[in-house]
Design a protein around this motif. Sequence first.
Motif, mmCIF file in Angstrom:
data_model
loop_
_atom_site.group_PDB
_atom_site.id
_atom_site.type_symbol
_atom_site.label_atom_id
_atom_site.label_comp_id
_atom_site.label_asym_id
_atom_site.label_seq_id
_atom_site.Cartn_x
_atom_site.Cartn_y
_atom_site.Cartn_z
ATOM 1 N N ASN A 230 0.744 -1.201 0.080
ATOM 2 C CA ASN A 230 0.072 -0.034 -0.044
ATOM 3 C C ASN A 230 0.806 1.295 0.045
ATOM 4 O O ASN A 230 0.589 2.418 0.166
ATOM 5 N N ARG A 231 2.047 1.147 -0.095
ATOM 6 C CA ARG A 231 3.131 2.144 -0.138
ATOM 7 C C ARG A 231 3.016 3.243 1.033
ATOM 8 O O ARG A 231 3.183 4.454 1.048
ATOM 9 N N PHE A 232 2.959 2.450 2.328
ATOM 10 C CA PHE A 232 2.959 3.483 3.535
ATOM 11 C C PHE A 232 4.524 3.536 3.762
ATOM 12 O O PHE A 232 4.770 4.502 4.246
ATOM 13 N N CYS A 233 5.281 2.721 3.062
ATOM 14 C CA CYS A 233 6.723 3.303 2.764
ATOM 15 C C CYS A 233 7.423 2.744 1.460
ATOM 16 O O CYS A 233 6.686 1.734 0.847
ATOM 17 N N ASN A 293 2.656 3.933 -11.571
ATOM 18 C CA ASN A 293 1.874 2.943 -10.361
ATOM 19 C C ASN A 293 2.228 3.703 -9.237
ATOM 20 O O ASN A 293 1.375 3.545 -8.378
ATOM 21 N N GLU A 294 3.389 3.921 -8.970
ATOM 22 C CA GLU A 294 4.113 4.542 -7.530
ATOM 23 C C GLU A 294 3.094 5.806 -7.367
ATOM 24 O O GLU A 294 2.738 5.924 -6.246
ATOM 25 N N LEU A 295 2.861 6.598 -8.404
ATOM 26 C CA LEU A 295 2.157 7.888 -8.031
ATOM 27 C C LEU A 295 0.830 7.664 -7.707
ATOM 28 O O LEU A 295 0.160 8.218 -6.875
ATOM 29 N N LYS A 296 0.133 6.410 -8.285
ATOM 30 C CA LYS A 296 -1.092 6.205 -7.958
ATOM 31 C C LYS A 296 -1.411 5.517 -6.494
ATOM 32 O O LYS A 296 -2.040 5.777 -5.895
ATOM 33 N N LEU A 297 -0.267 4.904 -6.167
ATOM 34 C CA LEU A 297 -0.326 4.260 -4.937
ATOM 35 C C LEU A 297 -0.167 5.239 -3.872
ATOM 36 O O LEU A 297 -0.600 5.130 -2.631
#
Length: 340
Positions: A230-233, A293-297
């Motif tokens: 979920n890209r909390f980190c 994808n990173e920007l979306k997450l």
Amino acid sequence: MKPRTAAVLILNRLNNNLQNCDREIDRIARQENFSHSDRQLLHNIIKGVIQNLSYIDFLISLTYKKNIKKLERAVLNLMRVGIYQAMLLKIPSYAAVFETVEAAKEICNLEVAKLINAVLRNLPDRTQIERELSRLPEIKRLSVEYSHPEWLTTKWIQQFGKEEAIELLRFNNSVYHPTFRHNPAVISWEKLKEMLLEQDLNIKETHLNGFHFFHTDNPARLLKSNIFKNRFCSVQDLSQALPVFLLNPAENETVLDCCAGPGGKTTLIAQLVRNIKVYANDISLRRLTLLKNELKLLKLKNVELLKLDAAKSRFPRIDKVLIDAPCTATGTIVKNVDIR
């Protein structure tokens, strides 16, 4: 298929094209439905063999008296996998020999299995290894012992001096522990710490420019967790973050990240200053897809993607430019063992 057999087959398939090793490890692990421990063993063997390739081949040459360059690729890789397990991964010798011999029977034939057994049961001891290494010219000895190209070893000795160069060679052969960056755009640091503790993940943190960076005692578990998914980190070394802090982006500025993919610096800029416009450019569609994808997450809306050749193209008006151009990457050998 067992992990050791898979390791040999992957090394056979890669040959000298080692940049694809992570992709192959993931593909085979999924195909064979490996458990976490088997997947980890597969990863450790392949990365370890690549990281110590020159040294392992030197050890083979001390036992196998013929020219190892004339060995079939599968036979040579069986020897490499067995020696890495027995002498560097510290797996009990009897287990390393037995499992590698079984892999030889599966991949090749009984005659090859007998050869592998003979080589692995007659490995040199530390005294013999040191004696044979000492007979080599200094640059050659260091290159073999630490599995680095001679040209790079020579360059570092000339640039940093012998002692610092050896420390760098040793560091590059250590186990890489990724650094993680907290993403405040997604979750608070207090909440993230709470979630890490709930997962029994102990951390050692560093606070820099309002961001929390940390190591954990079990990065593999974190990378598989929903915390990371979920890209909390995100994964980002401090050395990768420092150029962004030196750039010092400010409110209402427009910043261009010229070689932006896969997005570590871009996403840091976009979180460091929320009221900012970031153009993230890369010539590679694959890297831009990863960045998208990173920007979306991360739910970042202040970044616009561009696919242009930065050396030839015109860009919109900008205040600051960050260029992390493709290079030899010799400073990243510790985490990218395949580039050596």
